[in-house]
Scaffold this motif. Sequence first.
Motif, PDB file in Angstrom:
ATOM      1  N   HIS A 217       1.016  -1.170   0.067  1.00 23.64           N
ATOM      2  CA  HIS A 217       0.288   0.032   0.194  1.00 23.64           C
ATOM      3  C   HIS A 217       0.459   0.988  -0.171  1.00 23.64           C
ATOM      4  CE1 HIS A 217      -3.310   2.496   0.905  1.00 23.64           C
ATOM      5  NE2 HIS A 217      -2.764   2.783   1.950  1.00 23.64           N
ATOM      6  N   VAL A 218       1.763   1.235   0.600  1.00 21.72           N
ATOM      7  CA  VAL A 218       2.689   1.915   1.013  1.00 21.72           C
ATOM      8  C   VAL A 218       3.557   2.586   0.178  1.00 21.72           C
ATOM      9  CG1 VAL A 218       2.516   2.867   3.618  1.00 21.72           C
ATOM     10  CG2 VAL A 218       4.583   1.478   2.309  1.00 21.72           C
ATOM     11  N   ALA A 219       4.001   1.707  -0.624  1.00 21.63           N
ATOM     12  CA  ALA A 219       4.799   1.679  -1.922  1.00 21.63           C
ATOM     13  C   ALA A 219       3.968   2.242  -3.344  1.00 21.63           C
ATOM     14  CB  ALA A 219       5.498   0.616  -2.134  1.00 21.63           C
ATOM     15  N   GLU A 220       2.549   2.324  -3.128  1.00 17.67           N
ATOM     16  CA  GLU A 220       1.587   2.571  -3.852  1.00 17.67           C
ATOM     17  C   GLU A 220       1.531   1.424  -5.782  1.00 17.67           C
ATOM     18  OE1 GLU A 220       2.812   6.540  -5.023  1.00 17.67           O
ATOM     19  OE2 GLU A 220       1.484   7.459  -2.934  1.00 17.67           O
ATOM     20  N   LEU A 221       2.107   0.543  -4.835  1.00 20.50           N
ATOM     21  CA  LEU A 221       1.574  -0.458  -5.905  1.00 20.50           C
ATOM     22  C   LEU A 221       0.403  -1.345  -6.643  1.00 20.50           C
ATOM     23  CD1 LEU A 221       3.866  -3.895  -4.641  1.00 20.50           C
ATOM     24  CD2 LEU A 221       4.398  -1.200  -5.865  1.00 20.50           C
ATOM     25  N   ASP A 222       0.310  -0.758  -8.027  1.00 22.69           N
ATOM     26  CA  ASP A 222      -1.024  -1.015  -8.258  1.00 22.69           C
ATOM     27  C   ASP A 222      -1.335  -2.884  -8.282  1.00 22.69           C
ATOM     28  OD1 ASP A 222      -0.224  -2.928 -10.327  1.00 22.69           O
ATOM     29  OD2 ASP A 222       0.213  -1.612 -11.811  1.00 22.69           O
ATOM     30  N   GLN A 228       2.083  -9.672  -6.999  1.00 23.02           N
ATOM     31  CA  GLN A 228       3.629  -9.840  -8.102  1.00 23.02           C
ATOM     32  C   GLN A 228       4.927 -10.102  -6.876  1.00 23.02           C
ATOM     33  OE1 GLN A 228       5.455  -7.928 -10.592  1.00 23.02           O
ATOM     34  NE2 GLN A 228       7.653  -9.202 -10.818  1.00 23.02           N
ATOM     35  N   ALA A 229       4.105  -8.868  -6.063  1.00 20.52           N
ATOM     36  CA  ALA A 229       4.992  -8.463  -4.686  1.00 20.52           C
ATOM     37  C   ALA A 229       5.019 -10.098  -3.438  1.00 20.52           C
ATOM     38  CB  ALA A 229       4.796  -7.400  -3.911  1.00 20.52           C
ATOM     39  N   ARG A 230       3.708 -10.323  -3.236  1.00 19.20           N
ATOM     40  CA  ARG A 230       2.914 -11.289  -2.369  1.00 19.20           C
ATOM     41  C   ARG A 230       3.384 -13.132  -2.930  1.00 19.20           C
ATOM     42  NH1 ARG A 230      -2.174  -7.922  -2.465  1.00 19.20           N
ATOM     43  NH2 ARG A 230      -1.806  -6.652  -0.204  1.00 19.20           N
ATOM     44  N   ASP A 258      13.009  -5.835  -7.201  1.00 24.35           N
ATOM     45  CA  ASP A 258      12.220  -5.259  -8.710  1.00 24.35           C
ATOM     46  C   ASP A 258      11.052  -5.507  -9.001  1.00 24.35           C
ATOM     47  OD1 ASP A 258      14.421  -7.463  -9.962  1.00 24.35           O
ATOM     48  OD2 ASP A 258      13.881  -9.012  -9.681  1.00 24.35           O
ATOM     49  N   VAL A 259       9.896  -5.226  -8.009  1.00 25.11           N
ATOM     50  CA  VAL A 259       8.654  -4.516  -7.763  1.00 25.11           C
ATOM     51  C   VAL A 259       8.347  -3.028  -6.893  1.00 25.11           C
ATOM     52  CG1 VAL A 259       6.887  -5.151  -6.693  1.00 25.11           C
ATOM     53  CG2 VAL A 259       7.909  -7.164  -7.480  1.00 25.11           C
ATOM     54  N   SER A 260       9.399  -3.020  -6.010  1.00 22.05           N
ATOM     55  CA  SER A 260       9.318  -1.350  -5.849  1.00 22.05           C
ATOM     56  C   SER A 260      10.927  -0.899  -5.519  1.00 22.05           C
ATOM     57  CB  SER A 260       8.659  -1.520  -4.464  1.00 22.05           C
ATOM     58  OG  SER A 260       8.713   0.106  -3.807  1.00 22.05           O
ATOM     59  N   SER A 261      11.599  -0.245  -6.200  1.00 24.98           N
ATOM     60  CA  SER A 261      11.771   0.856  -5.702  1.00 24.98           C
ATOM     61  C   SER A 261      12.358   0.501  -4.112  1.00 24.98           C
ATOM     62  CB  SER A 261      12.211   2.139  -6.587  1.00 24.98           C
ATOM     63  OG  SER A 261      11.528   3.055  -6.213  1.00 24.98           O
ATOM     64  N   LEU A 298     -18.753 -24.825   6.497  1.00 27.25           N
ATOM     65  CA  LEU A 298     -18.148 -24.564   5.133  1.00 27.25           C
ATOM     66  C   LEU A 298     -16.508 -24.239   5.293  1.00 27.25           C
ATOM     67  CD1 LEU A 298     -18.676 -23.447   1.895  1.00 27.25           C
ATOM     68  CD2 LEU A 298     -18.938 -21.252   3.451  1.00 27.25           C
ATOM     69  N   SER A 299     -15.822 -24.839   4.382  1.00 24.44           N
ATOM     70  CA  SER A 299     -13.800 -24.865   4.094  1.00 24.44           C
ATOM     71  C   SER A 299     -13.732 -24.283   2.354  1.00 24.44           C
ATOM     72  CB  SER A 299     -13.890 -25.550   4.353  1.00 24.44           C
ATOM     73  OG  SER A 299     -12.008 -25.300   4.152  1.00 24.44           O
ATOM     74  N   VAL A 300     -13.481 -23.020   2.809  1.00 25.25           N
ATOM     75  CA  VAL A 300     -13.523 -21.598   1.293  1.00 25.25           C
ATOM     76  C   VAL A 300     -11.289 -21.352   1.530  1.00 25.25           C
ATOM     77  CG1 VAL A 300     -14.150 -19.520   0.004  1.00 25.25           C
ATOM     78  CG2 VAL A 300     -15.368 -21.486   1.690  1.00 25.25           C
ATOM     79  N   SER A 301     -11.296 -21.524   0.458  1.00 20.60           N
ATOM     80  CA  SER A 301     -10.076 -21.317   0.012  1.00 20.60           C
ATOM     81  C   SER A 301      -9.829 -20.392  -1.512  1.00 20.60           C
ATOM     82  CB  SER A 301      -8.695 -22.681   0.194  1.00 20.60           C
ATOM     83  OG  SER A 301      -7.624 -21.974   0.023  1.00 20.60           O
ATOM     84  N   PHE A 302      -9.195 -20.126  -1.815  1.00 20.68           N
ATOM     85  CA  PHE A 302      -8.470 -19.220  -3.205  1.00 20.68           C
ATOM     86  C   PHE A 302      -7.762 -18.836  -3.753  1.00 20.68           C
ATOM     87  CE2 PHE A 302     -12.118 -16.634  -1.362  1.00 20.68           C
ATOM     88  CZ  PHE A 302     -11.621 -15.482  -2.186  1.00 20.68           C
ATOM     89  N   ASP A 303      -7.031 -18.487  -4.499  1.00 18.13           N
ATOM     90  CA  ASP A 303      -6.581 -17.482  -4.801  1.00 18.13           C
ATOM     91  C   ASP A 303      -6.182 -16.112  -4.683  1.00 18.13           C
ATOM     92  OD1 ASP A 303      -4.029 -19.584  -5.256  1.00 18.13           O
ATOM     93  OD2 ASP A 303      -4.447 -19.833  -7.506  1.00 18.13           O
ATOM     94  N   GLN A 304      -5.669 -15.059  -4.517  1.00 14.98           N
ATOM     95  CA  GLN A 304      -6.622 -13.962  -4.007  1.00 14.98           C
ATOM     96  C   GLN A 304      -5.907 -13.464  -5.314  1.00 14.98           C
ATOM     97  OE1 GLN A 304      -3.615 -11.581  -0.794  1.00 14.98           O
ATOM     98  NE2 GLN A 304      -3.784 -12.920   0.161  1.00 14.98           N
ATOM     99  N   LYS A 305      -5.331 -13.913  -6.549  1.00 16.23           N
ATOM    100  CA  LYS A 305      -5.748 -12.858  -7.928  1.00 16.23           C
ATOM    101  C   LYS A 305      -6.919 -13.244  -8.107  1.00 16.23           C
ATOM    102  CE  LYS A 305      -2.920 -16.587 -10.193  1.00 16.23           C
ATOM    103  NZ  LYS A 305      -1.504 -17.222 -10.249  1.00 16.23           N
ATOM    104  N   LEU A 306      -7.841 -14.583  -7.160  1.00 16.89           N
ATOM    105  CA  LEU A 306      -8.845 -14.072  -8.210  1.00 16.89           C
ATOM    106  C   LEU A 306     -10.129 -13.727  -8.323  1.00 16.89           C
ATOM    107  CD1 LEU A 306      -9.597 -18.339  -8.123  1.00 16.89           C
ATOM    108  CD2 LEU A 306      -8.857 -17.063 -10.262  1.00 16.89           C
ATOM    109  N   MET A 307     -10.035 -13.146  -6.540  1.00 14.42           N
ATOM    110  CA  MET A 307     -10.741 -11.982  -6.728  1.00 14.42           C
ATOM    111  C   MET A 307     -11.141 -10.608  -7.390  1.00 14.42           C
ATOM    112  SD  MET A 307     -13.158 -11.038  -4.628  1.00 14.42           S
ATOM    113  CE  MET A 307     -12.877 -11.635  -2.826  1.00 14.42           C
TER     114      MET A 307
END
Length: 344
Positions: A217-222, A228-230, A258-261, A298-307
Amino acid sequence: MQLKLNNIILHSLAFNTEGELKCYPRNEELANSQPVEELASELHRIYNAKPAKGFGYFKCAEEDNSRLPFEIELRKFIDEESNFVDFSSAASSLLVGELLKYDFVTQGILAFVHYNWMASDYLIVALLENKDSVMVTEQLDLNSSHYLELSKVQLAAKIDLTEWRQNSDSKRYLSFIKGRAGRKVSDFFLDFLGCTEGMDAKIQNAGLMRAVDEFCHVAELDADEAIQAREQVAQYCNEQIKEGSEIEVKDLSDHLADVSSRDFYQYASEAYELEDSFPADRGAVRKLTKYVGQGGGLSVSFDQKLMGERISYNAQTDTLTIVGIPPNLREQLTRRSNSEDDSE
């Protein structure tokens, strides 16, 4: 990397004919052989893979600040004032004494393994279950046999002897497997070792994961850069777990260059009280790239990039919408639906 075995011995803890727990010590070390080295390597591997470990150091007696019995015996061995057999026998008697103070009393094989791995000396002390089994001979006859249940070891500790000797102020040269819910069955094991808890690896991991989230957030990553960072952090941490190494925050910072300066190490050091290095927690790392939750059946698990792509969440209605469910789940739901239709 192959470990170098220095000393190994097994002692038996068992009940005598009067029902009393006794130590039956072995009077000499095990000679190095392929099965012995395989036992040491497997115990090392299984211990390192255990997810729930605590970290601590030798405490002193409260009344006079003196060393406690296990540390005294260990120092005598390290200083070559006693041999490995005498040290392990004395330590085994100390464990029996602690076991008798608790309602939890168990039999088993007490293993002491002294070895060198990655330029450091280690000592593993583990209480192993001795299981009965049945084996099939080449003539297809059945014979009874005994084996050590390594994979389910719950009472074990590992001491980094190099760290202990070189850094007396360290609070984490001794690690141990944590017990389960309720009063920990490992309590008597810590009393036997004279250990008090120091660094909490779970807190360190939780702090690191928060630091990564806020850094994005503070590095203002899109959105793509944050994903990619995570993923890079998760990949690094999982590699450290696989190699049996610790997370090095400065090394991790280099992976994020490589992701943030912006310097992640500087940010984490200023905003969080993180150790420079600590063991990775597999459960915490998993949450970096996945949303995970369970409750109410109920059990739920999914990749964050799918949100936002195949998955959306409506906070007002507390509804999760999934587009394109996994084929195996679809097959189960279709089969159940068809079965209900046929019954009507």
